[in-house]
Design an enzyme around this catalytic site. Sequence first.
Site, short mmCIF file in Angstrom:
data_model
loop_
_atom_site.label_atom_id
_atom_site.label_comp_id
_atom_site.label_asym_id
_atom_site.label_seq_id
_atom_site.Cartn_x
_atom_site.Cartn_y
_atom_site.Cartn_z
CD GLU A 1 12.44 5.46 8.34
OE1 GLU A 1 12.24 6.47 9.06
OE2 GLU A 1 12.37 5.48 7.10
CD GLU B 1 9.76 13.68 11.33
OE1 GLU B 1 10.69 13.14 10.70
OE2 GLU B 1 8.73 13.09 11.67
CB CYS C 1 12.34 10.49 8.73
SG CYS C 1 12.95 9.17 7.68
CE LYS D 1 -1.55 2.89 2.94
NZ LYS D 1 -1.62 4.14 2.12
#
Length: 475
Positions: free
Chosen positions: A245, A379, A279, A170
């Site tokens: 992750e 973040e 990231c 997906k």
Amino acid sequence: MSHAADFYIDGQWVKPTAPEWFDVIDPATETIVDRLALGNSTDVDRAVAAARKALPAYAQTSVTQRIDLLGRIVSIYERRQEEFAQAMRLEMGSPISASRNFQVPRGWLHLNQLIEVLQRFEFEQRQGSTVLRYEPVGVCGLITPWNWPINQIVVKVGPALAAGCTMVLKPSEYSPLSSLLFAEVLDEAGVPAGVFNLVNGDGPGVGAALSSHPDIDMLSFTGSTRAGVLVAKSAADTVKRVAQELGGKSANILLDDVDLQNAVTRGVASCFTNSGQSCSIPTRMLIPRGLMDDAIQIAKHAAEAFKVGATTDEATQLGPLVNHAQWRRVQALIQAGIDEGAQLVTGGVGKPDGLSKGYFVKPTVFANVTPQMSIAQEEIFGPVLSMIAYDSEAQAIEIANDTPYGLAAYVQSADQDRARDVARALQAGSVHLNYPPADFAAPFGGYKRSGNGREWGEFGLREYLEVKSLVGYGD
């Protein structure tokens, strides 16, 4: 021909059972470039059944057969690389030069690394009178994000194929075009029917169905920490393996012996990689307090030199953010930095001058940021750098580790031994010393809330393998 209205299940392009429609928008122009069919749990059931049916035969293929298959995939992928570059430019706003030079090459770099791993990996290893046998984990659910579309797909699909697993992918609904192209590549390469399946959809409709599915043996997810928590909870009832992750807030420690001009300039460029939508990039730059004033001027010059503009322009370095929701979030965090008292060196809220269309953000640098400010903890996922002063090496390490994340970290020093000592003290899955080139054999993954498991190279392959002990095997 676009396959945006189709799914790839059991070796064929098929129609969804009851599709909902999602507009794929070019974030640089805000125009609709395609309409994507989103699936549901029924489509997931079809895909998982195909993968389950294909597993016994594919799990028994030889290592040589899998190496040959990966080689064919690389060859076809390279032939179609310009299509991939244009797809990623359209779907997630990657400037065409970045698409060609960074996004696309990661596909074949990871696959070629996997081929090297397979050529030397021992699927049976002797340990005294016991033999350790490595076998495919089974049917895998793979959920990938939009920011490095092909990279994230290849580091999951590649090792799953190499291990002998079957799978259902997906991809993100925000970057579906490159994943549909990749499905075409796999089809042309002769991946057996049912081994690879693709169902487009959103998290609630398809992601949740994959993570909770009783016939999925492993779920590999890359995305936000918030979504990763939901995936893990959904997967818990079936006790499947979960590899994640997740987010990051990487520190870049500049020690007091660095070439400041070089270290700051390269640090800004690293932070602005992929328009800040990565990231593992170094978004917190830690500077000795006595060097902060000079570092601010260098960072200001470096940031203001970045060209923001049309993704079709080969000179463009910073493209837009992926969608309007992400743009609004980054704007809110920039405003939070201002409101909390950080020094705005350059950039700020709003769009860059001359750009009224597209989800563009001004290249932004904050200085004299304190470790507890929002921009030092959250973040941001945009081209925003936070510069933080420190008074001692020990304090720099403490600040770097003072985050719920632990995906990556960076250390710059003229003394390699000193850089190594600092690196050993940092709580991160990858620590980069003096801006090294990428190592596609090095394991990639995080500590703490940055996830679990590792991707890339041999460590990525091992995630898709079960270990069986044949005790008393004999001599």
